[in-house]
Design a protein around this motif. Structure first.
Motif, short mmCIF file in Angstrom:
data_model
loop_
_atom_site.label_atom_id
_atom_site.label_comp_id
_atom_site.label_asym_id
_atom_site.label_seq_id
_atom_site.Cartn_x
_atom_site.Cartn_y
_atom_site.Cartn_z
N THR A 1 5.31 -36.57 -17.73
CA THR A 1 3.87 -36.88 -17.61
C THR A 1 3.00 -35.86 -18.31
OG1 THR A 1 3.66 -35.56 -15.60
CG2 THR A 1 4.26 -37.88 -15.32
N GLY A 2 3.56 -34.67 -18.59
CA GLY A 2 2.74 -33.61 -19.18
C GLY A 2 1.76 -33.00 -18.18
N ARG A 3 1.99 -33.22 -16.92
CA ARG A 3 1.04 -32.74 -15.91
C ARG A 3 1.77 -32.02 -14.77
NH1 ARG A 3 -3.88 -35.15 -16.90
NH2 ARG A 3 -4.69 -34.77 -14.80
N PHE A 4 1.10 -31.06 -14.18
CA PHE A 4 1.67 -30.36 -13.03
C PHE A 4 0.88 -30.73 -11.76
CE2 PHE A 4 -1.38 -26.90 -12.12
CZ PHE A 4 -2.16 -26.89 -13.27
N VAL A 5 1.56 -30.54 -10.64
CA VAL A 5 0.98 -30.91 -9.34
C VAL A 5 0.26 -29.71 -8.74
CG1 VAL A 5 1.52 -31.63 -6.97
CG2 VAL A 5 2.74 -32.65 -8.92
N GLU A 6 -0.89 -29.98 -8.17
CA GLU A 6 -1.61 -28.92 -7.47
C GLU A 6 -2.00 -29.45 -6.09
OE1 GLU A 6 -4.07 -25.75 -9.66
OE2 GLU A 6 -5.52 -27.23 -8.96
N PRO A 7 -1.67 -28.69 -5.04
CA PRO A 7 -2.07 -29.14 -3.70
C PRO A 7 -3.59 -29.03 -3.54
CG PRO A 7 -0.45 -27.36 -3.60
CD PRO A 7 -0.93 -27.43 -5.00
N LEU A 8 -4.15 -29.91 -2.74
CA LEU A 8 -5.57 -29.81 -2.38
C LEU A 8 -5.64 -29.15 -1.01
CD1 LEU A 8 -6.73 -33.33 -3.58
CD2 LEU A 8 -7.20 -31.12 -4.66
N PRO A 9 -6.76 -28.46 -0.74
CA PRO A 9 -6.82 -27.74 0.54
C PRO A 9 -6.81 -28.67 1.75
CG PRO A 9 -8.88 -27.51 -0.70
CD PRO A 9 -7.93 -28.23 -1.59
N LEU A 10 -6.20 -28.19 2.82
CA LEU A 10 -6.23 -28.92 4.09
C LEU A 10 -7.61 -28.82 4.71
CD1 LEU A 10 -2.95 -27.51 5.74
CD2 LEU A 10 -3.22 -29.75 4.65
N SER A 11 -8.26 -27.68 4.47
CA SER A 11 -9.52 -27.42 5.14
C SER A 11 -10.28 -26.33 4.38
CB SER A 11 -9.23 -26.97 6.59
OG SER A 11 -10.43 -26.89 7.32
N VAL A 12 -11.60 -26.40 4.42
CA VAL A 12 -12.44 -25.41 3.73
C VAL A 12 -13.56 -24.97 4.66
CG1 VAL A 12 -13.93 -24.99 1.72
CG2 VAL A 12 -11.98 -26.54 1.50
N GLY A 13 -13.90 -23.70 4.65
CA GLY A 13 -15.00 -23.22 5.50
C GLY A 13 -15.21 -21.74 5.29
N ASN B 1 10.10 -23.47 0.63
CA ASN B 1 9.96 -22.11 1.19
C ASN B 1 8.52 -21.60 1.13
OD1 ASN B 1 9.81 -21.74 -1.55
ND2 ASN B 1 11.34 -20.12 -1.66
N GLY B 2 7.57 -22.49 0.83
CA GLY B 2 6.17 -22.08 0.80
C GLY B 2 5.63 -21.83 2.20
N TRP B 3 4.56 -21.05 2.25
CA TRP B 3 3.91 -20.72 3.52
C TRP B 3 2.54 -21.40 3.53
CZ3 TRP B 3 4.94 -15.37 6.10
CH2 TRP B 3 6.28 -15.00 5.94
N TYR B 4 1.87 -21.40 4.68
CA TYR B 4 0.46 -21.77 4.69
C TYR B 4 -0.29 -20.66 3.95
CZ TYR B 4 1.81 -24.74 8.67
OH TYR B 4 2.43 -25.64 9.49
N VAL B 5 -1.23 -21.05 3.11
CA VAL B 5 -1.94 -20.05 2.32
C VAL B 5 -3.44 -20.19 2.56
CG1 VAL B 5 -2.37 -19.12 0.03
CG2 VAL B 5 -0.18 -20.24 0.51
N LEU B 6 -4.05 -19.07 2.89
CA LEU B 6 -5.50 -19.02 2.97
C LEU B 6 -5.98 -18.28 1.74
CD1 LEU B 6 -7.68 -19.87 5.02
CD2 LEU B 6 -7.67 -17.49 5.84
N ARG B 7 -6.99 -18.84 1.04
CA ARG B 7 -7.39 -18.19 -0.21
C ARG B 7 -8.86 -18.39 -0.49
NH1 ARG B 7 -6.54 -20.26 -6.25
NH2 ARG B 7 -5.64 -18.21 -6.49
N SER B 8 -9.40 -17.46 -1.26
CA SER B 8 -10.75 -17.61 -1.83
C SER B 8 -10.64 -17.32 -3.31
CB SER B 8 -11.74 -16.62 -1.21
OG SER B 8 -11.98 -16.93 0.14
N LEU C 1 -13.36 -20.14 2.25
CA LEU C 1 -11.96 -19.97 2.63
C LEU C 1 -11.31 -21.33 2.51
CD1 LEU C 1 -12.22 -18.00 6.01
CD2 LEU C 1 -11.34 -17.11 3.85
N MET C 2 -10.19 -21.38 1.78
CA MET C 2 -9.49 -22.66 1.62
C MET C 2 -8.09 -22.51 2.20
SD MET C 2 -10.71 -23.57 -2.26
CE MET C 2 -10.32 -21.96 -2.90
N LEU C 3 -7.71 -23.44 3.06
CA LEU C 3 -6.38 -23.40 3.67
C LEU C 3 -5.48 -24.42 2.98
CD1 LEU C 3 -4.50 -22.36 5.95
CD2 LEU C 3 -5.33 -24.28 7.33
N TYR C 4 -4.33 -23.94 2.48
CA TYR C 4 -3.37 -24.79 1.78
C TYR C 4 -2.03 -24.81 2.50
CZ TYR C 4 -6.39 -24.61 -2.38
OH TYR C 4 -7.43 -24.73 -3.26
N ASP C 5 -1.23 -25.81 2.18
CA ASP C 5 0.15 -25.86 2.65
C ASP C 5 1.08 -25.66 1.46
OD1 ASP C 5 2.62 -26.41 3.72
OD2 ASP C 5 1.92 -28.10 4.93
#
Ligand SMILES: [Ca+2]
Ligand SMILES: [Ca+2]
Ligand SMILES: [Ca+2]
Length: 848
Positions: A200-212, A246-253, A235-239
């Motif tokens: 596809t020439g494209r990579f996958v990116e998760p969208l945040p579960l929640s933002v605040g 083996n990924g973790w929940y990630v909180l990021r800005s 603050l964006m919360l990802y899975d």
């Protein structure tokens, strides 16, 4: 009973008020991390090692009521970093006790991007400020952010509140994703790609579960509650499990574009349970004890805790009755890193039966005292773990296929000057094959390395060597495995009339002989050519498509005859010649040739032919390259060569090497020195005696070094392997010098492996026989949070500056939970040595 428990706890509450700084505030302690009772906030006490990139062991970490639940606090270049995403290099780390700050400099050399993180204790929280002296590189705008990762197994099914909105952490990942063009993907490690984009020439990116702006995680569980606020940035919360199990929940800005100075501020406030004291970890052997052996439980205690004066042993009757049979003193051992240790000796309990221990309010699970407790400690390893790791075979067990026949298309010559993600590389091509040309005959025999599916040649050499050693010393006739090389089929729990160890020796030798015959020398490794199938989880037969790669076809296209495809997934042979590896192979081939004689004479002859050739060529090359000292390789190699050939000069070389080696370091040379006892005369043994006495002094000193009395490794891969080696050496020292070395040292190693160790008291062996083996391992079924029976975990991993850890609800940290083919075959020898030692001092038949 109850009264005793209460008095212990009362004492401990009184002590909690006076023994440690107990205020509510986080304090920068003298080990260089922020601490309050129940909470430790570490700021790059552990840096990213870079060896395997993101090992989920680094950055800002939180040890929350004894469990490291948060890590990975760092500037990162993606929302849910994978193992092979770029990690920052730590360029500086400054602990300022006056200011109460820890500042680290971070650098991404690939992007010439530097940042600084300043962490300051503010009351019971830490403020994390990210500073930029130059604006973000343009390529990282919208990509670089500050991340913090939460351990899924500690947070799933718990709630979180984002800006007042209640939500629940998902047990399994099923969040929304998007895709972006590959051209926008931030570079991964060495330019590899972790993903197959299916054209596809494209990579996958998760969208945040929640933002605040304010996240409270697990408010319903005080031991896990943590509040993170960021007034300015989202603050964006990802899975992280969307991209990798083996990924973790990630909180990021995200870091803002075009700005310098302090560009981001977070406040992280881990809750502390008032008066919390960690529950004692009562370590004992989950496999149990034989009646006559020493029995010492090691109790790991919070330093705020008070050591109870006594502990008790209860016997469980066949009618379910519980009778106290022993009460004895608990003796304080002292402090070892974070905790205090005490020991409870109940050696006098000898009557066979079912027991449990009581210490304070802790009641352990049951264990057995019986003559037979060690009889089955290697059954699962030999009957289940090892055959499941046989490559190029279908492996069946009852109704279950563990894996089909892998890598039917064989192995291609690795192209010249190719780097590899599993720490290998191909130099100039040194075979008769062109880059990407099929090297015939390599898809036979061999064992998967570990939790991955490559054939590490060095490891496979050790495996055959270990199995031959097992066979020659102990003659195990156990036959529980059906192996057919003709059918390429293995069936567990189906006897076929051939001792399994012989079949495993044959299987390992088949691949190694094929390497020597077809390549001309030993390969470094037979491994994956693309990263996106290296991290495979599932049936090994589905790693590649089984079809020969034909570059004239388009990716994912199959040829009309169905025999080839345009998908470049074939495995590669990394062939760069290493004469030392050739010499190791030569000694192994000689040993295998002996063992296979009379069972597979053809393979035995071929192994011996390769042994002679590689010995000659390897020796010449070592001499030519100046690598060779006196003798060939190390002393074990010379001893093996003597045993195989009977040629005296090998023995002379061994003897010349062994004494200086013992003088230099008796601990590291003792195993090889003992191995030689059956082949040498009484004079050798008597000359060895004072070194064994010296070795005993070392073994005794371990009881002073740590409360468990075994060598405890502090490296990035935990130390069960050293304990297994120590136990084997101790068993043979007892065998040859029973008047110097008692059986207790080998038994102590067993106790450590089976539960008497730091952090928790579970057996580190996924084994039959233990009341409480570990539940999760980093095997190739780790995505199922499961184990492969018989695996030996590396075990209790040290995290700087003072934390031991072995997750039993999260399998994905290889340094704690993997297990290797070389390590597990070494465990076979340990188990046999222990059993023979206990069966009356006969550690094995001496060869004549
Ligand atoms: Ca490997
Ligand atoms: Ca068999
Ligand atoms: Ca293929």
């Amino acid at each position: 009973m109850m009264r005793k428990t209460v008095s212990c706890i009362l004492a401990l509450l009184v002590l909690a008020g006076c023994s440690r700084p107990s205020g509510a505030d986080l304090v920068l302690n003298d080990l260089g991390y922020f601490e309050r009772q129940g909470v430790g906030v570490l700021v790059f006490s552990n840096a990213f090692s870079g060896g395997f990139n993101d090992e989920k062991n680094s950055g800002i970490e939180v040890i929350h009521h004894g469990v490291r639940t948060i890590q990975g606090g760092a500037v990162r270049l993606s929302s849910t970093p994978e193992q092979w995403d770029l990690v920052p290099v730590m360029t500086s780390r400054t602990v300022d006790p006056e200011a109460g700050t820890i500042e680290v400099g971070l650098r991404f050399p690939d992007y010439d991007f530097d940042s600084r993180i300043v962490t300051t204790a503010v009351g019971d929280a830490v403020r994390i400020d990210v500073w930029l002296d130059k604006p973000l590189p343009e390529a990282l705008e919208g990509e670089a952010g500050f991340n913090l990762e939460l351990l899924p197994s500690q947070y799933w099914n718990k709630t979180y509140v984002m800006d007042g909105r209640p939500e629940r952490f998902p047990r399994y990942t099923a969040g929304l994703t998007t895709t972006r063009p590959n051209s926008e993907k931030v570079r991964q490690f060495k330019g590899y790609r972790t993903y197959d984009d299916r054209g596809t020439g494209r990579f996958v990116e998760p969208l945040p579960l929640s933002v605040g702006h304010e996240l409270v995680a697990a408010p319903e569980m005080p031991e896990r509650t943590v509040k993170v606020t960021s007034e300015e940035a989202d603050l964006m919360l990802y899975d992280g499990r969307v991209l990798a199990q083996n990924g973790w929940y990630v909180l990021r800005s995200l870091l803002p574009a075009g700005k310098t100075g302090r560009v981001l501020s977070w406040t992280v406030e881990p809750n502390a349970v008032p008066g919390w004291v960690r529950e004692p970890n009562v370590g004992f052997s989950q496999v149990g004890y034989i009646p006559s052996q020493p029995k010492v439980a090691v109790i790991e205690l919070d330093k705020r805790d008070k050591v109870c004066a006594k502990a008790e042993v209860f016997k469980v009757g066949a009618d379910g009755s519980e009778t106290r049979v022993f009460s004895g003193p608990v003796r304080t051992w002292g402090d070892y890193f974070k905790y205090r240790y005490a020991r409870f000796d109940f050696s006098s309990v000898r009557e066979p039966g079912i027991y449990f221990l009581r210490y304070g309010s802790v009641r352990t699970n049951d264990f057995i005292i019986s003559d037979g407790v060690y009889d089955h400690i290697t059954d699962a390893t030999g009957d289940v773990w090892i055959p499941i790791h046989m490559n190029h075979m279908t492996v069946n067990e009852g109704y279950r296929i563990w894996h089909g026949e892998p890598f039917k298309e064989g192995y291609l010559q690795a192209p010249a000057h190719t780097n590899h993600f599993d720490l290998h590389g191909q130099g100039a091509i040194d075979t008769k094959y062109r880059g990407l040309q099929l090297i015939p005959g390599l898809n036979v025999g061999g064992f998967f390395d570990a939790g991955d599916f490559d054939i590490e040649t060095g490891s496979n050499i050790s495996v055959v060597q270990n199995l031959v050693s097992d066979w020659e010393r102990f003659r195990p006739m156990r036959d529980e495995t059906f192996v057919s090389q003709e059918q390429r089929y293995v069936d567990l729990h189906r006897p076929d009339g051939v001792p399994d160890v012989l079949q495993y020796i044959e299987h390992g030798t088949l691949n190694l002989v094929a390497q020597a015959e077809n390549i001309g020398h030993m390969a470094q490794t037979l491994s994956n050519s693309v990263l996106d199938n290296y991290h495979h989880l599932g049936d090994a037969a589905s790693i590649t498509d089984g079809l020969h790669y034909d570059p004239r076809l388009k990716p994912y296209e199959k040829s009309a005859d169905g025999k080839s495809s345009g998908t470049p997934d074939d495995m590669w042979a990394f062939t760069t010649r290493n004469p030392y590896l050739d010499l190791q192979a030569a000694t192994m081939f000689a040993a295998a040739s002996r063992a296979l004689q009379g069972y597979n004479d053809d393979l035995s002859r071929r192994a011996l032919a390769q042994s002679r050739r590689l010995m000659k060529e390897g020796t010449e090359r070592m001499a030519g390259s100046g690598m060779r000292g006196r003798g060939f390789g190390n002393m074990s190699t010379n001893l093996q060569l003597y045993v195989s050939t009977g040629e005296r000069h090998y023995l002379d070389a061994f003897v010349e090497q062994v004494w200086p080696a013992l003088d230099r370091n008796v601990n590291s040379a003792m195993a090889a020195a003992l191995d030689a006892v059956p082949y040498l005369d009484g004079a050798y043994k008597e000359r060895l005696r004072p070194y064994v006495e010296q070795y005993k002094v070392y073994m005794d000193s371990l009881e002073v070094q740590n409360p468990y009395g075994v060598p405890i490794g502090l490296g990035n891969w935990a130390g069960s392997g050293s304990v297994v080696g120590f136990g084997t050496t101790a068993a043979f020292a007892h065998r040859y010098f029973p008047d110097v070395v008692g059986p207790e040292y080998a038994l102590r190693a067993a106790g450590y492996l089976f539960g008497c160790h730091p952090y928790h008291n579970y057996s580190l062996v996924a084994a039959v026989g233990a009341a409480r083996p570990k539940e999760v391992f980093y095997g190739n079924n780790r995505a199922d949070f499961s184990f492969i029976p018989g695996n030996v975990a590396p075990g209790v991993l040290f995290r700087h500056p003072d934390h031991f850890e072995n997750y039993d609800d999260w399998p994905f940290l290889w340094g704690q939970n993997e297990g290797t083919i070389a390590g597990n075959t070494a465990y076979l020898i340990f188990g046999e040595a222990l059993r023979h030692m206990l069966a009356g001092g006969d550690a094995g038949a001496d060869p004549e």
